[in-house]
Design an enzyme around this catalytic site. Structure first.
Site, mmCIF file in Angstrom:
data_model
loop_
_atom_site.group_PDB
_atom_site.id
_atom_site.type_symbol
_atom_site.label_atom_id
_atom_site.label_comp_id
_atom_site.label_asym_id
_atom_site.label_seq_id
_atom_site.Cartn_x
_atom_site.Cartn_y
_atom_site.Cartn_z
ATOM 1 N N GLU A 242 -3.384 7.599 -3.968
ATOM 2 C CA GLU A 242 -3.370 6.273 -3.077
ATOM 3 C C GLU A 242 -3.188 5.037 -4.271
ATOM 4 O O GLU A 242 -3.842 5.285 -5.171
ATOM 5 C CB GLU A 242 -4.670 5.990 -2.491
ATOM 6 C CG GLU A 242 -4.687 4.661 -1.697
ATOM 7 C CD GLU A 242 -6.119 4.574 -0.932
ATOM 8 O OE1 GLU A 242 -5.831 4.882 0.313
ATOM 9 O OE2 GLU A 242 -7.072 4.058 -1.326
ATOM 10 N N TYR B 22 1.021 -1.365 0.112
ATOM 11 C CA TYR B 22 -0.021 -0.015 0.014
ATOM 12 C C TYR B 22 0.820 1.110 -0.157
ATOM 13 O O TYR B 22 1.907 1.231 0.711
ATOM 14 C CB TYR B 22 -0.813 -0.048 1.340
ATOM 15 C CG TYR B 22 -1.704 1.293 1.488
ATOM 16 C CD1 TYR B 22 -3.030 1.511 0.874
ATOM 17 C CD2 TYR B 22 -0.909 2.427 1.987
ATOM 18 C CE1 TYR B 22 -3.617 2.476 0.901
ATOM 19 C CE2 TYR B 22 -1.872 3.623 2.081
ATOM 20 C CZ TYR B 22 -3.136 3.519 1.638
ATOM 21 O OH TYR B 22 -3.552 4.905 1.519
#
Ligand code: GDP
Ligand code: MN
Length: 377
Positions: free
Chosen positions: A189, A101
């Site tokens: 993101e 991530y």
């Protein structure tokens, strides 16, 4: 404003972040053609502005172009969390070894942007954040200096990234930071950022949220706004430069100034009513604006009374009153209207309205009571 995955990834690619080859399709046939161009396995991904598409069945791995067509057909017929799927992204499928991530957002408490990385990316990142927050490595970024190499290395080390990938990871963190800043994003993101079987980093998913207040600086992005997500009345309001939020009550409100609009809603509630909307018509309320606003308020079938609450500072009350009267010429309605005007030329404004047999009030409390009574019939 949230951006679709395919747009976010295209932006990321402009900043040097590696993404899989792929294109967006609106029909199953188009999806098949893209899968043919790509060759081999492809992944068919619903483009809707919600997370958890994978878990909802909106992401399918196709072995052949024919299968990509079939999956596209199925996915294009789906609704995910209430949103219709109108497009699919067909990407070259990759062999995934690890899912990481990487994201950047604003840390309001710290008053700084923060970049976050985790070795446990993928569809369960929310659980990771909740159960083992120590697995999410954070570093605050000085908005003037931007992300520094040592910070990228700290993140890489913090998630135990293999050394061979540090250089590529460094480039990705810089690219993500620049994409975030230059597009006035509040979130950028990559989840997952994958380590492929052949040891490369690749942004398989992408998400950006652009600050609405900065959209005027990004007309090209504004054009991409996904209208499926918003109520028609809110879209119409934006066209006229009005801030309108539909609510569930029955008293329509037309107010100049956001703070005054909030107060008006509170006062309506205080006297036992429920506002049907929040509406800030802004300064300089011209007849055109008032007409547009009135039309928008009245498209809501629940509205049984309309309360105008106008404070004339720079805006002159007589002009607003004339605006209201002009608007009523164009809008055919028998919904009762109550007007409270104060400020510059209030008396002249009220005279105009009285002549036209409009109900006026001197104080907000009085106006709210009248509106509540009118709505109750
Ligand atoms: P989300 O569920 O809306 O966050 O959609 P993502 O794009 O993150 O995809 C969800 C999951 O699908 C990922 O975490 C991967 O596990 C898987 N996935 C996405 N793209 C590929 C791919 O090209 N190959 C493989 N094998 N899996 C993929
Ligand atoms: Mn994802």
């Amino acid at each position: 404003m949230k951006l679709h995955e395919y747009i976010s990834k295209r932006i990321f690619a402009d900043y040097g972040i590696p993404i899989p080859e792929g294109k967006v399709a609106k029909s199953p046939h188009e999806a098949k053609q893209i899968a043919e161009e790509i060759g081999g396995q492809s992944i068919v991904k619903s483009q809707v502005l919600v997370g958890g598409r994978g878990k909802a069945g909106g992401i399918r791995l196709a072995e052949t172009p024919a299968e990509a067509q079939k999956f596209a057909q199925e996915i294009l017929g789906m609704e995910i969390k209430g949103l219709p799927v109108r497009k699919v992204l067909v990407d070259r499928a990759v062999q995934i070894q690890d899912e990481l991530y990487l994201g950047v957002t604003n840390d309001r408490a710290a008053r700084k942007p923060v970049m976050m990385a985790s070795a446990e990316g993928g569809v369960n990142i929310e659980e990771v954040a909740e159960r083992s927050p120590e697995k999410i490595i954070q570093c605050h970024i000085d908005p003037v200096m931007g992300i520094q190499n040592y910070q990228a290395r700290d993140l890489a080390a913090g998630i135990d990234l293999s050394r061979e990938l540090w250089r590529s990871f460094g480039k990705i963190t810089h690219g993500l930071w620049e994409a975030y800043v230059e597009n006035d994003a509040t979130l950028a993101e990559i989840n997952p950022l994958v380590v492929t079987a052949d040891q490369k980093l690749l942004a398989v998913d992408g998400k950006m949220v652009i600050d609405d207040n900065a959209l005027f600086r990004h007309p090209d992005l504004e054009e991409l706004r996904d209208l499926d997500l918003e109520a028609d009345s809110e879209i119409e309001a934006r066209k006229h430069g009005l801030s309108y939020i539909k609510l569930d009550g029955d008293i329509g409100c037309m107010v100049n100034g956001a703070g005054l609009a909030m107060t008006t809603m509170d006062i309506i509630k205080l006297f036992g009513g429920e506002p049907a909307n929040f509406l800030d018509i802004g300064g300089g309320a011209s007849a055109e604006k008032v007409t547009a606003a009135l039309n928008i308020i009245l498209t809501d079938q629940n509205v049984k009374a309309v309360l105008f609450n106008i404070f004339g500072g720079i805006t002159r009350c007589d002009l607003v009153a004339q605006g209201i009267l002009d608007a009523l010429q164009e809008v055919d309605t028998d919904v009762p209207m109550i007007v409270r005007l104060v400020g510059t030329n209030a008396r002249e404004g009220r005279e105009l309205l009285k002549k036209a047999e409009m109900k006026t009030a001197d104080t907000l409390a009085e106006a709210a009571k009248m509106a509540v009574a009118a709505a109750k019939g």
